[in-house]
Design an enzyme around this catalytic site. Structure first.
Site, PDB file in Angstrom:
ATOM      1  N   THR A 118       0.829  -1.216   0.000  1.00  0.00           N
ATOM      2  CA  THR A 118       0.000   0.000   0.000  1.00  0.00           C
ATOM      3  C   THR A 118       0.856   1.256   0.000  1.00  0.00           C
ATOM      4  O   THR A 118       1.938   1.280   0.605  1.00  0.00           O
ATOM      5  CB  THR A 118      -0.900   0.022   1.254  1.00  0.00           C
ATOM      6  OG1 THR A 118      -1.536   1.297   1.332  1.00  0.00           O
ATOM      7  CG2 THR A 118      -0.125  -0.193   2.538  1.00  0.00           C
ATOM      8  N   TYR A 142      -1.945  -0.690  10.568  1.00  0.00           N
ATOM      9  CA  TYR A 142      -2.152  -1.388   9.287  1.00  0.00           C
ATOM     10  C   TYR A 142      -0.967  -1.132   8.349  1.00  0.00           C
ATOM     11  O   TYR A 142      -0.354  -2.059   7.811  1.00  0.00           O
ATOM     12  CB  TYR A 142      -3.461  -0.921   8.627  1.00  0.00           C
ATOM     13  CG  TYR A 142      -3.518  -1.197   7.162  1.00  0.00           C
ATOM     14  CD1 TYR A 142      -3.696  -2.507   6.697  1.00  0.00           C
ATOM     15  CD2 TYR A 142      -3.350  -0.178   6.215  1.00  0.00           C
ATOM     16  CE1 TYR A 142      -3.714  -2.774   5.330  1.00  0.00           C
ATOM     17  CE2 TYR A 142      -3.362  -0.448   4.861  1.00  0.00           C
ATOM     18  CZ  TYR A 142      -3.544  -1.744   4.420  1.00  0.00           C
ATOM     19  OH  TYR A 142      -3.549  -2.009   3.074  1.00  0.00           O
TER      20      TYR A 142
END
Ligand code: UDP
Length: 328
Positions: A118, A142
């Site tokens: 990401t 995350y």
């Protein structure tokens, strides 16, 4: 015989679109998924091996049964807010789970790995376009789990000859143009699905989180990339892994290469749906950077990839078509 690829999280949003692209390119995708967040209906292009990445025996079984040439790894928790409340689960599933997958691969002599990463590994970069070399400074648990896994991949390529690519997605969005797959998280936290739900009357309206950012209209700017373009990049990354001479670790940004503000996205959903749903102004959501836009020159040059379906109009249209038909 067609080459088999083990796709962990193959029943999820990006994983299922990748399975479709792999099958179209002549490969057999085997989805390894515990169906905790994925959907059985999304496994359409190869077998489902039901299992958990925390279960090393289940991984060994799937690898010895299907003998994959590579693993594409999507199985992970993804909800940023949840990661702040429950970091342990995120480190367990996203980091320890990935280690389990890598160690099962090593035991079986499989060394090609494509990782779902990401742009959030960079944190808040300010008003610059993000390259693969921009500083790594994740903010949420995350994003930290994804950054840790990237470090693990670099170390494993040196120690164990792992041949790995990490693909850093910007805002994965849109739905399969044939209507076979779409984005269905529960609970939903992403902008475009929420706007589609609001347009369908499935919620009373929605919120814009923050209109006082240092951006042209005050709302956050993101780089939306169509999930089918992402899927193509995974096939290209795997084909690169198969042909390159050295086993190494590489990273590629995958975005549309342009930014759109929250307001622009909501206007696009209103135009495509023909519904002027209510939108309220709310305070900023914790952890949102003002602007995240990708420099995609490396993926263009080295993977031969280009985001062909990532205009905001096409993203919103495919998302809307899927929601309209499948979530009524
Ligand atoms: N957003 C919003 N309202 C919502 C959901 C999201 O204003 O109901 C904003 C969010 O604050 C961010 C952008 O939309 O600026 C994209 O958020 P999303 O959760 O879709 O993706 P992220 O960029 O967090 O990965």
């Amino acid at each position: 015989m067609s080459k088999t690829i083990l796709v962990t999280g193959g029943a999820g949003y990006v994983g299922s679109h990748v399975c479709k692209a792999l099958a179209a390119a002549g490969y057999t995708p085997v989805s390894f998924d515990n169906l905790s967040n994925g959907h059985e209906w999304a496994v359409k292009w190869g077998p489902l091996a039901r299992g958990d990445v925390l279960d090393g025996n289940a991984l060994d079984d799937a690898i010895s049964t299907y003998r994959p040439e590579a693993v594409m790894h999507f199985a992970a928790l993804i909800e940023v807010g949840e990661s702040v409340k429950n970091p342990g689960n995120f480190y367990r599933i996203n980091v320890a789970g990935t280690l389990n997958v890598l160690e099962a691969m090593i035991r079986a002599g499989v060394n090609a790995f494509v990782f779902s990463s990401t742009c959030a590994v960079h944190g808040d970069v300010g008003d610059v376009v993000i390259t693969e070399d921009s500083p790594i400074a994740p903010i949420s648990p995350y994003a930290k789990t994804k950054a840790v896994v990237e470090s693990i991949l670099a170390d494993f390529s040196i120690a164990h000859g792992l041949n790995a690519v990490a693909l850093r997605y910007f805002n994965a969005s849109g739905a399969d143009p044939d209507g076979a797959l779409g984005e269905a998280h529960d609970p939903e936290s992403h902008l475009i699905p929420i706007a589609c739900q609001a347009a369908l009357g499935q919620r009373d309206g929605m919120a814009i989180f923050g209109d006082d950012y240092p951006t042209p209209d005050g709302t956050c700017v993101r780089d939306y990339v169509h999930v089918t373009d992402l899927a193509d990049a995974h096939v290209m990354a795997w084909e690169r892994l198969m042909t390159r001479k050295e086993n190494t670790f590489e990273v590629f940004n995958l975005g549309g290469g342009v930014g759109a503000s929250v307001r622009e996205v909501l206007d696009a959903v209103k135009v495509v749906s023909g519904v002027d749903f209510p939108v309220e102004q709310h305070p900023r959501r914790a952890g949102d950077a003002p602007k995240l836009v990708a420099d995609i020159a490396k993926a263009r040059a080295q993977l031969g990839w280009k985001p062909q379906r990532s205009s905001l109009e096409n993203i919103v249209k495919t998302a809307w078509d899927w929601h309209r038909v499948n979530t009524r």
